[in-house]
Write a protein that holds these residues in place. Structure first.
Motif, PDB file in Angstrom:
ATOM      1  N   UNK A  91      10.536  -1.272 -39.817  1.00 43.10           N
ATOM      2  CA  UNK A  91      10.961  -1.820 -41.097  1.00 43.10           C
ATOM      3  C   UNK A  91      12.293  -2.540 -41.040  1.00 43.10           C
ATOM      4  N   UNK A  92      12.570  -3.199 -39.914  1.00 48.29           N
ATOM      5  CA  UNK A  92      13.834  -3.907 -39.848  1.00 48.29           C
ATOM      6  C   UNK A  92      13.764  -5.278 -40.493  1.00 48.29           C
ATOM      7  N   UNK A  93      12.592  -5.931 -40.441  1.00 54.85           N
ATOM      8  CA  UNK A  93      12.462  -7.292 -40.971  1.00 54.85           C
ATOM      9  C   UNK A  93      13.610  -8.155 -40.470  1.00 54.85           C
ATOM     10  N   UNK A  94      13.728  -8.215 -39.143  1.00 60.71           N
ATOM     11  CA  UNK A  94      14.818  -8.918 -38.469  1.00 60.71           C
ATOM     12  C   UNK A  94      16.146  -8.233 -38.752  1.00 60.71           C
ATOM     13  N   UNK A  95      16.083  -6.977 -39.132  1.00 65.70           N
ATOM     14  CA  UNK A  95      17.304  -6.222 -39.274  1.00 65.70           C
ATOM     15  C   UNK A  95      17.820  -6.070 -40.679  1.00 65.70           C
ATOM     16  N   UNK A  96      17.157  -6.688 -41.649  1.00 72.84           N
ATOM     17  CA  UNK A  96      17.731  -6.668 -42.982  1.00 72.84           C
ATOM     18  C   UNK A  96      16.673  -6.420 -44.044  1.00 72.84           C
ATOM     19  N   UNK A  97      17.068  -5.803 -45.126  1.00 74.42           N
ATOM     20  CA  UNK A  97      16.152  -5.542 -46.232  1.00 74.42           C
ATOM     21  C   UNK A  97      16.936  -5.516 -47.523  1.00 74.42           C
ATOM     22  N   UNK A  98      16.443  -6.213 -48.525  1.00 77.91           N
ATOM     23  CA  UNK A  98      17.130  -6.210 -49.811  1.00 77.91           C
ATOM     24  C   UNK A  98      16.893  -4.918 -50.560  1.00 77.91           C
ATOM     25  N   UNK A  99      15.847  -4.206 -50.203  1.00 75.22           N
ATOM     26  CA  UNK A  99      15.469  -3.019 -50.961  1.00 75.22           C
ATOM     27  C   UNK A  99      16.121  -1.763 -50.431  1.00 75.22           C
ATOM     28  N   UNK A 100      16.722  -1.830 -49.281  1.00 73.11           N
ATOM     29  CA  UNK A 100      17.363  -0.654 -48.697  1.00 73.11           C
ATOM     30  C   UNK A 100      18.712  -1.081 -48.165  1.00 73.11           C
ATOM     31  N   UNK A 135      22.880  -4.817 -41.663  1.00 72.07           N
ATOM     32  CA  UNK A 135      24.270  -5.195 -41.517  1.00 72.07           C
ATOM     33  C   UNK A 135      25.158  -4.026 -41.908  1.00 72.07           C
ATOM     34  N   UNK A 136      24.656  -3.112 -42.710  1.00 73.70           N
ATOM     35  CA  UNK A 136      25.416  -1.955 -43.185  1.00 73.70           C
ATOM     36  C   UNK A 136      25.061  -0.669 -42.462  1.00 73.70           C
ATOM     37  N   UNK A 137      24.089  -0.691 -41.571  1.00 74.68           N
ATOM     38  CA  UNK A 137      23.571   0.555 -41.029  1.00 74.68           C
ATOM     39  C   UNK A 137      23.935   0.715 -39.576  1.00 74.68           C
ATOM     40  N   UNK A 153      19.428  -1.114 -25.410  1.00 84.05           N
ATOM     41  CA  UNK A 153      19.810  -0.906 -26.806  1.00 84.05           C
ATOM     42  C   UNK A 153      19.995  -2.245 -27.504  1.00 84.05           C
ATOM     43  N   UNK A 154      19.269  -2.453 -28.588  1.00 84.62           N
ATOM     44  CA  UNK A 154      19.393  -3.678 -29.384  1.00 84.62           C
ATOM     45  C   UNK A 154      20.264  -3.393 -30.600  1.00 84.62           C
ATOM     46  N   UNK A 155      21.235  -4.250 -30.848  1.00 83.15           N
ATOM     47  CA  UNK A 155      22.189  -4.061 -31.947  1.00 83.15           C
ATOM     48  C   UNK A 155      21.908  -5.092 -33.038  1.00 83.15           C
ATOM     49  N   UNK A 156      21.744  -4.618 -34.246  1.00 83.06           N
ATOM     50  CA  UNK A 156      21.363  -5.534 -35.324  1.00 83.06           C
ATOM     51  C   UNK A 156      22.462  -6.521 -35.674  1.00 83.06           C
ATOM     52  N   UNK A 157      23.725  -6.167 -35.494  1.00 84.58           N
ATOM     53  CA  UNK A 157      24.795  -7.112 -35.789  1.00 84.58           C
ATOM     54  C   UNK A 157      24.746  -8.287 -34.812  1.00 84.58           C
ATOM     55  N   UNK A 158      24.303  -8.037 -33.575  1.00 86.60           N
ATOM     56  CA  UNK A 158      24.120  -9.145 -32.644  1.00 86.60           C
ATOM     57  C   UNK A 158      23.059 -10.110 -33.172  1.00 86.60           C
ATOM     58  N   UNK A 159      21.994  -9.554 -33.723  1.00 91.97           N
ATOM     59  CA  UNK A 159      20.950 -10.407 -34.291  1.00 91.97           C
ATOM     60  C   UNK A 159      21.471 -11.154 -35.524  1.00 91.97           C
ATOM     61  N   UNK A 185      24.606 -12.103 -35.968  1.00 93.91           N
ATOM     62  CA  UNK A 185      25.436 -13.191 -35.452  1.00 93.91           C
ATOM     63  C   UNK A 185      24.574 -14.356 -34.968  1.00 93.91           C
ATOM     64  N   UNK A 186      23.532 -14.034 -34.209  1.00 93.06           N
ATOM     65  CA  UNK A 186      22.669 -15.093 -33.687  1.00 93.06           C
ATOM     66  C   UNK A 186      22.036 -15.890 -34.824  1.00 93.06           C
ATOM     67  N   UNK A 187      21.571 -15.186 -35.862  1.00 91.90           N
ATOM     68  CA  UNK A 187      20.946 -15.862 -36.992  1.00 91.90           C
ATOM     69  C   UNK A 187      21.937 -16.722 -37.760  1.00 91.90           C
ATOM     70  N   UNK A 188      23.130 -16.177 -38.011  1.00 91.96           N
ATOM     71  CA  UNK A 188      24.147 -16.929 -38.743  1.00 91.96           C
ATOM     72  C   UNK A 188      24.558 -18.176 -37.972  1.00 91.96           C
ATOM     73  N   UNK A 189      24.726 -18.032 -36.664  1.00 89.42           N
ATOM     74  CA  UNK A 189      25.117 -19.176 -35.840  1.00 89.42           C
ATOM     75  C   UNK A 189      24.005 -20.219 -35.787  1.00 89.42           C
ATOM     76  N   UNK A 190      22.746 -19.780 -35.819  1.00 85.95           N
ATOM     77  CA  UNK A 190      21.633 -20.723 -35.854  1.00 85.95           C
ATOM     78  C   UNK A 190      21.677 -21.561 -37.133  1.00 85.95           C
ATOM     79  N   UNK A 191      21.937 -20.933 -38.265  1.00 84.25           N
ATOM     80  CA  UNK A 191      22.012 -21.665 -39.532  1.00 84.25           C
ATOM     81  C   UNK A 191      23.167 -22.664 -39.535  1.00 84.25           C
ATOM     82  N   UNK A 192      24.288 -22.261 -38.974  1.00 89.25           N
ATOM     83  CA  UNK A 192      25.460 -23.144 -38.947  1.00 89.25           C
ATOM     84  C   UNK A 192      25.231 -24.304 -37.975  1.00 89.25           C
ATOM     85  N   UNK A 193      24.660 -23.987 -36.826  1.00 86.72           N
ATOM     86  CA  UNK A 193      24.472 -24.998 -35.779  1.00 86.72           C
ATOM     87  C   UNK A 193      23.342 -25.973 -36.096  1.00 86.72           C
ATOM     88  N   UNK A 194      22.285 -25.467 -36.713  1.00 91.64           N
ATOM     89  CA  UNK A 194      21.096 -26.283 -36.947  1.00 91.64           C
ATOM     90  C   UNK A 194      20.540 -25.992 -38.337  1.00 91.64           C
TER      91      UNK A 194
END
Length: 317
Positions: free
Chosen positions: A56-65, A69-71, A163-169, A171-180
């Motif tokens: 239930x990560x949905x790329x790491x984020x959920x509006x309902x829980x 980014x907070x977990x 170990x996969x860290x959601x904050x890394x994901x 960062x990658x997503x935010x940088x993708x939006x800024x870059x492209x």
């Protein structure tokens, strides 16, 4: 370097569904999800291949829980050999291991001396080093139900490669939006959802290293929200444009580019009155807070409409 056993009492790992008595003197204050289930590390998440992906990560984020980014962690899941649904286990750890894992997740590999000094800044180097050895010993010998999370070297520490860290994901997503910002891929849409619905990093944590990481991520999110608002406006998605711009303003109320996007969006829709009202609200706030006027770029945007409104004929009495 040898990690000897600590002198403190044992810590305990509990699986979800455990209903036995807590050990005498147990002072755990485990974080919980909104459904009441305990979380192992408040406010971040990880995955480990021996347990399968975090659910239930949905790329790491959920509006309902709580957003990822907070977990600090999400339940571990082990896939049954017969292909049936994963078995979810909740694991609770005390502050020492939790803080160390959060530090490594946010800052990457670091020297043992740096980790000890960061986590226990008020202690002497010798005491801090002893506390770090105690935490590492607990992770190796007391918490046998926890998959290997830390790569322990003689002079440095890092999260295990698995170990996969959601904050890394994030960062990658935010940088993708800024870059492209025109990228129309599913990955970009997932990143947009993550950036829009994420929240404060590790709320309630006030360590200097957390505050520094929180500020860095906050300004990265601010830039990504700007890019997202521009993207949505080009797509003609008015509501989502305003949502992204207002999310940016919630981070920094004086962030002019977000206010300009809101005004542009109202003008796109022919809502000149609301555009002028928003401009004047921003103008008053900027003057009140900093004693400055809006930028020439903003004035250029609204100037023709301000001129029209100032030259309206007066209504007869």
């Amino acid at each position: 370097m040898h990690d000897g056993p600590p002198e403190s009492r044992p810590d305990h790992v509990f699986a979800q569904g455990y209903d036995g008595p807590l050990p005498a003197g147990d002072d755990r204050s485990a974080a919980t999800y909104r459904d009441g289930s305990p979380a192992m590390y408040p406010d971040r998440s990880f995955e480990h291949p021996s347990y399968g992906p975090s659910p239930d990560l949905s790329h790491g984020y959920s509006a309902a829980a709580h957003s990822a980014y907070d977990r600090l962690s999400t339940p571990l899941a082990r896939q049954a050999g017969d292909g049936s649904a994963p078995t979810v286990r909740q694991i609770d750890l005390p502050a020492g291991p939790k803080n160390l894992i959060a530090l490594l997740a946010l800052n990457g590999r670091c020297a043992r001396t740096h980790a000890a000094a960061t986590l226990w800044p008020d202690c002497t180097d010798e005491v801090a080093a002893a506390r770090l050895r105690a935490v590492l010993w607990r992770l190796r010998h007391r918490h046998v139900g926890v998959p290997p999370l830390i790569e322990i070297g003689d002079s440095s520490l890092a999260l295990a490669d698995a170990v996969a860290v959601d904050v890394d994901r994030f960062r990658d997503g935010a940088e993708l939006l800024i870059r492209d910002p025109d990228n129309g891929s599913t990955e970009a849409e997932d990143a947009a959802d993550a950036v829009l619905h994420s929240a404060e990093l590790l709320p309630g944590w006030y360590d200097d290293w957390v505050l520094a990481a929180r500020e860095r991520l906050q300004y990265l999110r601010l830039g990504a929200l700007d890019a997202l608002a521009t993207r949505r406006r080009k797509q003609g998605r008015t509501h989502e444009t305003l949502e992204a711009a207002r999310a940016a303003i919630s981070i920094e109320p004086l962030h002019e580019s977000a206010h300009r996007t809101i005004v542009r969006t109202h003008l796109d829709n022919g809502d000149i009155v609301e555009a002028i009202k928003h401009y004047h609200r921003f103008e008053a706030m900027l003057d009140r807070e900093l004693g400055l006027p809006p930028s020439p770029l903003f004035l250029e945007l609204v100037g023709p409409y301000l001129a029209l409104s100032s030259h309206r004929p007066a209504h007869p009495d």
